[in-house]
Design an enzyme around this catalytic site. Structure first.
Site, PDB file in Angstrom:
ATOM      1  CG  PHE A  53     -90.933  13.780   1.288  1.00  0.00           C
ATOM      2  CD1 PHE A  53     -91.064  12.425   1.451  1.00  0.00           C
ATOM      3  CD2 PHE A  53     -90.035  14.242   0.325  1.00  0.00           C
ATOM      4  CE1 PHE A  53     -90.341  11.536   0.688  1.00  0.00           C
ATOM      5  CE2 PHE A  53     -89.298  13.361  -0.443  1.00  0.00           C
ATOM      6  CZ  PHE A  53     -89.455  12.015  -0.259  1.00  0.00           C
ATOM      7  CD  GLU A  54     -96.788  13.055  -0.551  1.00  0.00           C
ATOM      8  OE1 GLU A  54     -97.861  13.174   0.044  1.00  0.00           O
ATOM      9  OE2 GLU A  54     -96.596  13.480  -1.703  1.00  0.00           O
ATOM     10  N   GLY A  55     -96.209  13.952   4.815  1.00  0.00           N
ATOM     11  CA  GLY A  55     -96.640  13.749   6.194  1.00  0.00           C
ATOM     12  C   GLY A  55     -95.575  13.018   6.975  1.00  0.00           C
TER      13      GLY A  55
END
Length: 383
Positions: free
Chosen positions: A363-365
């Site tokens: 997550f968050e890229g």
């Protein structure tokens, strides 16, 4: 064991001491029970809000803590060392406050920001969709103008931390065509026409729900638009680097927890008449784990200090997220190895740490996206 931190001010040192006290009292005794039962820790985030821990990097005049990112990240790390899900949710709340703080009008900020930064309401971040994760420009959830000038929202969102529990959501929806047709809204959690799916059956971070959301023609008042129409991607992207640092700090704290458990076990367990930490093979493994945690922390703080100085930090944020989350995955895996068969059981927390570490790389890229960001900036530097 507590981390020996280099903090910028005596006030920051006092804050870290307070966080450790709260984390040891409120988080550590509850984490195993709630994670095993997959139950939400009711009242815990209110406690963190009352202690002033849910608005730390925002200005005091709006109810925040006025702390530099260098300090805020170390608070997240301390929380994650006790309970990763709580630290991640705190990071997401901070991210969800960003659009209103940075792009809202003075009237909007005065109306809503104090409750958010003082932790009286918890925030969720609603950007991803079932078919639009890393490709934010592909959003299809629509916000259409009504005759009254309000917005009618229709569509589906996905992967919302605190979904169904949050008091507000920073929602990104399409108001026009193309990448310049996405807008940002501050949506109340109790909006009529907004419903949530069952919590995802996740590998880890079980105590804080992650859900989908369905917007069935829900109406948001016109003053819920943050920034200008079509400014949504700019708003979303402006917070991504800071959000990545938050996850990097959570990953570092998780890795520290795994290291602590492994060192404690290695100092107690004996084989062939010696503590297992005294066997060179295992001692070297623990040394590599400690070095990985130190490197992750140093990379995070370097990016945070650049941010605090107003210098570019996008590449450093991606590097911190990449390094810290990869370190968390390796350190937690090695911690299971140190404990041997016991590490594979739920009698010890390291198996949970290993499960929790995996999502940090996603997550968050994803970490593949982080490599793309870094490589593109290297190309620009050579141009």
């Amino acid at each position: 064991m507590d981390v020996d931190r280099l903090l910028p001010t005596p006030e920051a040192a006092d804050l870290i001491a307070l966080v450790r006290e709260i984390a040891d009292k409120e988080l550590a005794p509850r984490v195993d029970r709630h994670e095993a039962a997959e139950t939400y820790p009711e009242g815990l985030f209110a406690t963190l809000g009352e202690a002033g821990l849910l608005g730390l990097p925002y200005p005091e005049e709006h109810g925040g803590g006025g702390q530099p990112y260098e300090v805020y990240l170390q608070v997240l790390e301390e929380l994650a060392t006790r309970w990763a899900a709580v630290a991640v949710a705190t990071s997401v709340h901070t991210l969800a406050c960003h659009p209103l703080h940075s792009f809202g009008t003075a009237a909007q900020q005065e109306r809503w920001l104090p409750d958010m930064l003082e932790g009286r309401v918890i925030g969720g971040y609603s950007l991803s969709e079932p078919q639009a994760g890393s490709d934010a420009a592909a959003l299809s959830c629509k916000a259409e103008r009504t005759e009254d000038g309000d917005y009618r929202v229709t569509g589906n969102k996905a992967w919302i931390t605190h979904g169904g529990k949050a008091g507000f959501y920073s929602l990104f929806a399409r108001t026009g065509p193309g990448s310049h047709g996405i807008s940002c809204f501050l949506a109340p959690g109790e909006t009529e026409g907004l419903s949530f799916g069952k919590p995802e059956r996740k590998m880890g971070l079980q105590a804080v729900p992650t859900t989908s959301a369905h917007w069935d023609g829900a109406v948001l008042e016109a003053d819920r638009l943050i920034g200008a129409e079509g400014q949504g991607l700019q708003i979303a992207f402006s917070a991504l680097d800071s959000g990545r640092l938050g996850i990097a700090a959570c990953a570092t704290g998780l890795a520290q927890a795994a290291l602590n458990s492994a060192v404690d076990y290695a100092n107690q367990r004996t084989t062939f008449g010696r503590k297992i930490i005294d066997h060179q093979g295992l001692g070297f493994l623990l040394a590599d784990m400690a070095a990985a945690v130190d490197a992750a922390r140093a990379t995070c703080l370097d990016a945070a200090r650049r941010r605090d100085l107003g210098r570019p930090f996008s590449r450093q944020a991606s590097a911190a997220k990449l390094i810290a989350t990869d370190a968390a995955m390796k350190v937690t895996t090695d911690a299971v190895q140190v404990l041997g068969g016991y590490g594979y059981t739920r009698d010890f927390p390291v198996e949970r740490y290993m499960r929790e570490a995996k999502i940090m790389q996603i997550f968050e890229g994803t970490n593949q996206i982080q490599r793309l960001v870094i490589s593109r900036q290297l190309t620009q530097a050579d141009a």
